[in-house]
Design a protein around this motif. Structure first.
Motif, PDB file in Angstrom:
ATOM      1  N   GLN A  12      12.898   7.334  -7.372  1.00 13.30           N
ATOM      2  CA  GLN A  12      12.331   8.106  -8.303  1.00 13.30           C
ATOM      3  C   GLN A  12      11.188   7.474  -8.926  1.00 13.30           C
ATOM      4  OE1 GLN A  12      15.546   7.766 -11.131  1.00 13.30           O
ATOM      5  NE2 GLN A  12      16.100   9.896 -10.835  1.00 13.30           N
ATOM      6  N   VAL A  13      10.142   8.156  -9.216  1.00 10.20           N
ATOM      7  CA  VAL A  13       9.145   7.857  -9.846  1.00 10.20           C
ATOM      8  C   VAL A  13       9.111   8.494 -11.316  1.00 10.20           C
ATOM      9  CG1 VAL A  13       6.372   7.822  -9.983  1.00 10.20           C
ATOM     10  CG2 VAL A  13       7.646   7.553  -7.809  1.00 10.20           C
ATOM     11  N   LEU A  14       9.210   7.732 -12.372  1.00  7.58           N
ATOM     12  CA  LEU A  14       9.552   8.111 -13.666  1.00  7.58           C
ATOM     13  C   LEU A  14       8.151   8.184 -14.298  1.00  7.58           C
ATOM     14  CD1 LEU A  14      12.922   6.409 -14.130  1.00  7.58           C
ATOM     15  CD2 LEU A  14      12.585   8.872 -13.976  1.00  7.58           C
ATOM     16  N   TYR A  15       7.819   9.033 -14.644  1.00 13.05           N
ATOM     17  CA  TYR A  15       6.701   9.045 -15.643  1.00 13.05           C
ATOM     18  C   TYR A  15       6.894   9.947 -17.050  1.00 13.05           C
ATOM     19  CZ  TYR A  15       1.993   9.227 -17.783  1.00 13.05           C
ATOM     20  OH  TYR A  15       0.614   9.593 -18.380  1.00 13.05           O
ATOM     21  N   ALA A  16       6.552   9.573 -18.164  1.00 15.37           N
ATOM     22  CA  ALA A  16       6.711  10.160 -19.399  1.00 15.37           C
ATOM     23  C   ALA A  16       8.192  10.573 -19.369  1.00 15.37           C
ATOM     24  CB  ALA A  16       5.786  11.563 -19.426  1.00 15.37           C
ATOM     25  N   GLY A  17       9.162   9.922 -18.787  1.00 13.55           N
ATOM     26  CA  GLY A  17      10.535  10.247 -18.877  1.00 13.55           C
ATOM     27  C   GLY A  17      11.345  11.066 -17.777  1.00 13.55           C
ATOM     28  N   HIS A  18      10.349  11.863 -17.028  1.00  9.56           N
ATOM     29  CA  HIS A  18      10.847  12.776 -15.928  1.00  9.56           C
ATOM     30  C   HIS A  18      10.574  12.217 -14.690  1.00  9.56           C
ATOM     31  CE1 HIS A  18       7.917  14.948 -17.771  1.00  9.56           C
ATOM     32  NE2 HIS A  18       7.500  15.151 -16.444  1.00  9.56           N
ATOM     33  N   ASP A  19      11.542  12.375 -13.457  1.00 11.38           N
ATOM     34  CA  ASP A  19      11.184  12.343 -12.342  1.00 11.38           C
ATOM     35  C   ASP A  19      10.138  13.164 -11.568  1.00 11.38           C
ATOM     36  OD1 ASP A  19      13.319  11.961  -9.283  1.00 11.38           O
ATOM     37  OD2 ASP A  19      11.122  11.344  -9.718  1.00 11.38           O
ATOM     38  N   VAL A  20       8.941  12.591 -11.458  1.00 13.86           N
ATOM     39  CA  VAL A  20       7.849  13.308 -10.875  1.00 13.86           C
ATOM     40  C   VAL A  20       7.759  13.533  -9.598  1.00 13.86           C
ATOM     41  CG1 VAL A  20       6.277  12.793 -12.601  1.00 13.86           C
ATOM     42  CG2 VAL A  20       6.135  11.352 -10.731  1.00 13.86           C
ATOM     43  N   SER A  21       8.612  12.580  -8.743  1.00  6.86           N
ATOM     44  CA  SER A  21       8.605  12.665  -7.283  1.00  6.86           C
ATOM     45  C   SER A  21       9.418  14.014  -6.905  1.00  6.86           C
ATOM     46  CB  SER A  21       9.299  11.666  -6.728  1.00  6.86           C
ATOM     47  OG  SER A  21      10.319  11.260  -7.282  1.00  6.86           O
ATOM     48  N   SER A  22      10.403  14.587  -7.725  1.00  7.66           N
ATOM     49  CA  SER A  22      10.774  15.908  -7.286  1.00  7.66           C
ATOM     50  C   SER A  22       9.881  17.031  -7.522  1.00  7.66           C
ATOM     51  CB  SER A  22      12.499  15.748  -7.784  1.00  7.66           C
ATOM     52  OG  SER A  22      12.074  15.680  -9.018  1.00  7.66           O
ATOM     53  N   SER A  26       0.835  -1.161  -0.162  1.00  8.25           N
ATOM     54  CA  SER A  26       0.022   0.052   0.115  1.00  8.25           C
ATOM     55  C   SER A  26       0.861   1.464  -0.095  1.00  8.25           C
ATOM     56  CB  SER A  26      -0.870  -0.002   1.101  1.00  8.25           C
ATOM     57  OG  SER A  26      -1.882  -0.950   0.991  1.00  8.25           O
ATOM     58  N   THR A  27       1.934   1.083   0.653  1.00 13.97           N
ATOM     59  CA  THR A  27       2.730   2.295   0.676  1.00 13.97           C
ATOM     60  C   THR A  27       3.384   2.611  -0.827  1.00 13.97           C
ATOM     61  OG1 THR A  27       3.642   1.435   2.928  1.00 13.97           O
ATOM     62  CG2 THR A  27       5.010   3.208   1.616  1.00 13.97           C
ATOM     63  N   VAL A  28       3.646   1.682  -1.522  1.00 16.96           N
ATOM     64  CA  VAL A  28       4.255   1.655  -2.874  1.00 16.96           C
ATOM     65  C   VAL A  28       2.974   2.389  -3.587  1.00 16.96           C
ATOM     66  CG1 VAL A  28       4.896   0.446  -4.896  1.00 16.96           C
ATOM     67  CG2 VAL A  28       5.891  -0.148  -2.883  1.00 16.96           C
ATOM     68  N   ALA A  29       1.869   1.894  -3.540  1.00 15.91           N
ATOM     69  CA  ALA A  29       0.615   2.508  -4.306  1.00 15.91           C
ATOM     70  C   ALA A  29       0.476   4.018  -3.993  1.00 15.91           C
ATOM     71  CB  ALA A  29      -0.529   1.775  -3.741  1.00 15.91           C
ATOM     72  N   ARG A  30       0.475   4.380  -2.802  1.00 17.81           N
ATOM     73  CA  ARG A  30       0.306   5.791  -2.249  1.00 17.81           C
ATOM     74  C   ARG A  30       1.560   6.481  -2.692  1.00 17.81           C
ATOM     75  NH1 ARG A  30      -3.900   5.813   2.097  1.00 17.81           N
ATOM     76  NH2 ARG A  30      -5.037   4.434   1.309  1.00 17.81           N
ATOM     77  N   LEU A  31       2.641   6.183  -2.834  1.00 15.19           N
ATOM     78  CA  LEU A  31       3.885   6.876  -3.371  1.00 15.19           C
ATOM     79  C   LEU A  31       3.825   7.021  -4.971  1.00 15.19           C
ATOM     80  CD1 LEU A  31       6.826   4.779  -1.727  1.00 15.19           C
ATOM     81  CD2 LEU A  31       6.187   7.152  -1.466  1.00 15.19           C
ATOM     82  N   ILE A  32       3.243   6.239  -5.560  1.00 18.44           N
ATOM     83  CA  ILE A  32       2.896   6.225  -6.900  1.00 18.44           C
ATOM     84  C   ILE A  32       1.969   7.150  -7.390  1.00 18.44           C
ATOM     85  CG2 ILE A  32       1.970   5.298  -9.021  1.00 18.44           C
ATOM     86  CD1 ILE A  32       3.600   2.662  -8.416  1.00 18.44           C
ATOM     87  N   ALA A  33       0.848   7.325  -6.250  1.00 16.65           N
ATOM     88  CA  ALA A  33      -0.332   8.261  -6.469  1.00 16.65           C
ATOM     89  C   ALA A  33       0.067   9.510  -5.960  1.00 16.65           C
ATOM     90  CB  ALA A  33      -1.480   7.817  -5.751  1.00 16.65           C
ATOM     91  N   ARG A  34       1.525   9.592  -5.451  1.00 15.56           N
ATOM     92  CA  ARG A  34       2.031  10.930  -4.884  1.00 15.56           C
ATOM     93  C   ARG A  34       0.928  11.521  -3.515  1.00 15.56           C
ATOM     94  NH1 ARG A  34       4.733  15.445  -8.184  1.00 15.56           N
ATOM     95  NH2 ARG A  34       5.313  15.732  -5.898  1.00 15.56           N
ATOM     96  N   LEU A  35       0.612  10.465  -2.864  1.00 11.73           N
ATOM     97  CA  LEU A  35      -0.036  10.748  -1.484  1.00 11.73           C
ATOM     98  C   LEU A  35       1.041  11.083  -0.629  1.00 11.73           C
ATOM     99  CD1 LEU A  35      -3.242   8.732  -1.419  1.00 11.73           C
ATOM    100  CD2 LEU A  35      -2.952  10.849  -1.262  1.00 11.73           C
ATOM    101  N   TYR A  36       2.220  10.364  -0.604  1.00 12.72           N
ATOM    102  CA  TYR A  36       3.314  10.663   0.011  1.00 12.72           C
ATOM    103  C   TYR A  36       4.539  11.004  -0.842  1.00 12.72           C
ATOM    104  CZ  TYR A  36       1.263   6.899   3.017  1.00 12.72           C
ATOM    105  OH  TYR A  36       0.500   5.954   3.914  1.00 12.72           O
ATOM    106  N   ASP A  37       5.557  11.651  -0.203  1.00  8.43           N
ATOM    107  CA  ASP A  37       6.895  11.673  -0.943  1.00  8.43           C
ATOM    108  C   ASP A  37       7.788  10.647  -0.625  1.00  8.43           C
ATOM    109  OD1 ASP A  37       6.374  15.373  -0.655  1.00  8.43           O
ATOM    110  OD2 ASP A  37       5.993  13.912  -2.489  1.00  8.43           O
TER     111      ASP A  37
END
Lengths: 340, 337, 306
Positions: free
Chosen positions: B69-79, B53-64
């Motif tokens: 890194q979470v890479l979407y469309a080539g760039h790191d969205v987590s930052s 669930s933690t991974v799921a929420r990290l991907i949904a950006r509920l946590y940082d």
């Protein structure tokens, strides 16, 4: 031990009364009938699984057995016999002694109902001293014994509930339920909130205990697959009625009621071929105004206007449980008409 | 095929004890890496405490994340913190929650829940919002949509509420949908319907699903790939059928033996030491499953195994069943128990 | 009978009937309120009080603060409908004119205190972290400081005794209690999945707070309002006792205070406190009944019919 199900027929005089004999039980929540005329028996040392989905009334049945229904819930018909004695006739004191000594219960989410500010051992002591004259030391010793029996280190009697995992707390609750050596243990969704590995451990433990100590079990759950492995006999409830009752092995191979079949088909297999599954379309009826006739008819794929006689039956007359093969009971017009 | 979304080395550490500030950490997720491809359902399997669930929420950006890194469309969205960047991400990556009642606002209508994402992201012009809401309800099988749209959550059944959640997630026309145990709180006969719906959507819209679950059977039913998590780490991955029919990691085998399978008949749990799968607190350099593992050898307590690829796309984290080259010689040691 | 897709089953197969367009439809919440019997009673009671306050100058016969030693302690009569006080003042006039001050004071203090409680409570709960620590600390400070000394200190600094001052004083002393409760409720709501879902859908924080969380709290906020209203009116009497009150103007609280000081109960002069007290009780009762209506409007689960 199968007793006849229609109350008008005489009971077999030679056989001793079953541990639990429920006949025509009806329970209402105010005007709504949550349990509508069910019959079943539990013999000594037998594991009966009661399966059904939310709202079918299975928890209500358990509460009725323990006589702990509270207004607006009340028993409005039928009998519950424990070794031949009608439970609703028991006086308050007799009922108090009956509960926990003869029949005890593990409630849904019981592991969350432990008092968070008391050590589990002390809660055990409280419970024992409420039912027996026993010293604190004696009760603690018994707690230690039982913890051992259910698979927890006896030293954990000194732990607080939050220091134990969910699985361990559930074992504590089971130990408490077994403390007075009841003849029947009712378990209402005992493993729903637990992980599958812990669930398996606990069920194995309970089965071992059951074989050792010989108590009967009424196991209530929505997860039919558990019952197929764990129970001796299974009864399926739908909309307040029992629609099928048979030995567990019979369910595996020849479930007859369309709802049971639908339920069996709702578990995707882990092994074997992978096929498209359909579950059961629709959802359970509103018990305030259930369908006429067979309550499953709106969702039943065998209920079509094509066969007009059958259709009329299905939509006007409530089917009754009848014995199809020895020990296998079904309440279904289709089955009764021999068309399956 | 290029990944729709990729996570690399994703970690999330929570402080274990508030009072001892900074000393003790729970490693809810540790160095998790995988990718989600369009038109596939990837199952993330594990029990409570595994970190799924933690991974799921990290991907949904509920946590940082703590790192990774979470890479979407080539760039790191987590930052990326900018409002617009986050909003853009949210129009591509959506989530479905576990609790059918808790995930809908009890004082708002179905229409509100589905219209809001449409309005926030301007998916359709204002005049067409109503029509689109009905279309979405239709897609998820809630008919007649005009009637359902006016209802409140408490007037719907659990299965219907989950369908509303799915419609809400679909409203923004995402590329990735994270489903966090979407069926575990539903009645058994309703679950298949929801699983079938997810599969249809994947096929019709080419979505990449991350299906988080503890139920292996349902994972087998709809997933193309499976990731198994234990104590915050991925311990096995591969194609669903391969992993479930010939599991490599002992934990996967344990899980498989524990699932009630009517088709298989009675079976006993694999003999393992008692323990439960909880998140690791300040883990040491050793295999996190060693305390319960029937195959453990000396190396398992001495060094943490890596996720080793045994064949393309198939990997496991185990010194015994998937040793890295350096340890191959240790495999012949006697098992510790 | 075929399988249903959902339990929603329209007998006539599809589109709901259009509502009559002849009359302009009332906003949904108003029509619910009007159909709720308790709310209607509440509305009548509170509305009645407001009307009394408005027409008070027209119906009161004498100056409420007039002393008349010839007519002290008189039981109700045609001349003095509610009787007179120990000083001979007409209680009827005091009561109807006092309604104005009491209502304004009560409502204003309640609005101030409830607003403070809501803002602090929700901001603390939603923001979490150090913001919440600060909010919590502030709330605790205001809770711990005993009300009376706080009032004494405030009045020491504030020279004027006007209505506005009283409102501020009451608002500031009464907000903390409710703030803690509202913060608690906001905390449970904040962690519900629908708030997470709103965030994932892209809602801004403001919209989440006001559009998703607050609508779930309306019942509790309204209840806080009524409680503060009631307490404010009683505290008004207490202020009088401390000499902080406004002796020139009349209010229910003041009349009650004088009744108590003059041992009206012991003397058997029931009219001195039954009438002003009764008006106070009726007003609060009306508000409480209105709460039932508000509950139904804000919580769809409580609505009787579709």
């Amino acid at each position: 031990m199968i007793s006849t199900l229609a109350s008008s027929e005489p009971r077999q005089a030679e056989t001793p009364p079953s541990l639990i004999d429920v006949r025509g039980l009806c329970v209402n929540y105010g005007p709504v009938r949550a349990v509508d005329g069910i019959d079943f028996t539990i013999g000594a040392g037998e594991i009966l699984g009661l399966a059904g989905e939310s709202g079918c009334g299975k928890s209500t049945v358990a509460n009725a057995l323990m006589q702990i229904l509270r207004p607006p819930a009340q028993i409005t018909g039928g009998e519950i016999l424990f070794r031949g004695e009608e439970l609703t006739h028991l006086g308050k004191e007799q009922l108090r002694r009956f509960r926990w000594r003869n029949v005890s219960m593990v409630f849904q989410s019981a592991m969350n109902a432990l008092n968070p500010v008391m050590r589990v051992g002390d809660q055990f002591v409280d419970m024992m001293r409420a039912h027996e004259r026993i010293s604190k030391r004696g009760a603690l010793a018994r707690a230690g014994e039982l913890f051992d029996v259910v698979g927890i280190d006896a030293r954990r009697v000194r732990a607080y509930p939050h220091e134990l995992s969910g699985g361990m707390r559930q074992r504590v609750v089971i130990a408490m339920a077994l403390a007075l050596n009841p003849e029947l243990l009712i378990m209402d969704e005992p493993t729903t909130a637990l992980d599958v590995v812990v669930q398996r451990e606990i069920l194995q433990q309970v089965r071992e205990l059951q074989q050792q100590l010989g108590f009967a079990v009424l196991f209530i759950t929505h997860d039919l697959s558990l019952l197929l492995e764990f129970a001796h006999r299974i009864a399926i409830m739908y909309a307040g009625e029992i629609v099928e009752e048979a030995p567990a092995a019979a369910f595996q191979t020849s479930a007859l009621h369309p709802y049971s079949i639908g339920l069996m088909r709702s578990f995707p297999p882990l092994t074997g071929p992978l096929e498209h599954m359909t579950g059961i379309p629709g959802s359970p009826p509103d018990l305030a105004s259930p369908p006429e006739g067979c309550r499953f008819n709106p969702r039943c794929s065998f209920c079509t206007p094509d066969d007009s006689d059958l259709y009329r039956l299905q939509t006007t007359v409530r089917p009754r449980l009848h014995e199809v093969t020895p020990a296998h009971f079904v309440a279904c017009h289709l089955v009764e008409a021999g068309k399956r | 095929m290029t990944a729709a979304l990729e996570v690399r080395g994703l970690s999330k550490h929570f402080p274990a004890d508030r009072r001892l500030r900074g000393r003790s950490y729970v490693h809810a997720a540790d160095d998790v890496s995988f990718s989600l491809r369009p038109g596939t359902i990837t199952a993330l399997v594990g029990e409570s405490g595994s970190g799924k669930s933690t991974v799921a929420r990290l991907i949904a950006r509920l946590y940082d994340p703590t790192s990774g890194q979470v890479l979407y469309a080539g760039h790191d969205v987590s930052s990326e913190r900018g409002r617009r960047a986050v909003r853009r991400y949210r129009s591509d990556v959506q989530m479905i929650f576990q609790d059918p009642f808790g995930s809908l606002n009890p004082v708002k209508t179905v229409r509100h829940h589905i219209a809001r994402p449409l309005q926030i992201h301007g998916v359709v012009p204002r005049g067409q919002v109503e029509a689109r809401v009905h279309e979405l309800l239709d897609t998820v099988g809630l008919v007649p949509p005009e009637r359902i749209a006016k209802k409140y959550p408490h007037e719907l059944s659990g299965g219907q509420r989950q369908r509303v959640s799915i419609a809400r997630a679909l409203a923004v026309e995402p590329a990735v949908v994270v489903a966090d145990e979407p069926i575990s709180m539903l009645d058994v006969s309703i679950r298949i319907g929801i699983l079938n719906l997810m599969r249809e959507l994947k096929e019709a819209r080419g979505l990449a699903f991350l299906y988080v679950t503890h139920d292996l059977a349902s994972a087998r039913y709809i997933a193309d790939d499976v990731l198994v998590m234990y104590a915050g780490q991925i311990v096995e991955r591969g194609q669903a059928e391969e992993v479930l029919q010939s599991p490599l990691h002992p934990y996967t085998r344990l899980l498989l033996s524990a699932v009630p399978d009517p088709a298989r008949g009675e079976g006993d749990l694999l003999q393992v030491s008692k323990g439960h799968s909880a998140a690791a607190v300040d883990p040491v350099d050793a295999c996190r499953f060693v305390g319960r593992c029937p195959l453990a050898i000396a190396a398992c307590s001495r060094s943490a195994p890596e996720l080793v690829e045994v064949s393309p796309g198939r990997a496991a984290r185990c010194h015994v069943t998937a040793p890295s080259t350096a340890l191959r010689e240790d495999v012949h040691e006697q098992p510790v128990r | 009978m075929s399988q249903l897709q959902t339990p929603v089953d329209l007998p006539y197969g599809g589109v709901p009937l259009a509502t009559s367009s002849k009359r302009r439809a009332l906003p949904g919440w108003l029509s619910i309120l009007l159909h709720n019997r308790k709310a209607m009673i509440g509305l009548l009671l509170v509305g009645g009080m407001i009307v009394v306050a408005l027409i008070a100058p027209l119906i009161s016969v004498s100056n409420p603060t007039d002393f008349n030693i010839l007519a002290t302690r008189q039981a109700p009569s045609w001349h003095h409908l509610f009787g007179t006080t120990d000083q001979g003042s007409d209680i009827f006039s005091q009561t109807v004119l006092g309604a104005r001050r009491s209502l304004i004071l009560g409502f204003s203090a309640a609005i101030l205190a409830t607003t403070l409680a809501t803002v602090f409570g929700i901001v603390g709960a939603y923001a979490g972290g150090w913001v919440d620590e600060v909010v919590n600390f502030t709330i605790n400070i205001f809770l711990v400081i005993p009300t009376i000394p706080l009032l004494v200190v405030l009045s020491g600094y504030i020279k004027s005794r006007g209505m506005t001052t009283m409102i501020f004083v009451l608002g500031l002393t009464l907000w903390a209690f409710e703030a803690r409760i509202l913060r608690g409720q906001a905390l449970t709501l904040r962690n519900r999945d629908f708030v997470h879902a709103a965030k994932v859908a892209g809602e801004s924080t403001t919209r989440i707070v006001f559009g998703e969380i607050v609508p779930n709290m309306i019942s509790r906020i309204a209840a806080a309002f009524v409680l503060v209203f009631y307490i404010a009116l009683l505290v008004d009497a207490g202020l009088e006792f401390l000499g902080l009150g406004d002796t020139v103007h009349v209010s229910w609280g003041m009349t009650l205070y004088w009744a108590q000081t003059n041992s009206a109960v012991l003397q058997g002069e029931w009219w001195a406190f039954v009438f002003p007290g009764g008006f106070l009780v009726l007003t609060v009762l009306g508000l409480v009944f209105l709460l039932a209506g508000i509950d139904e409007v804000s919580n769809p689960r409580l609505r009787g019919r579709q």
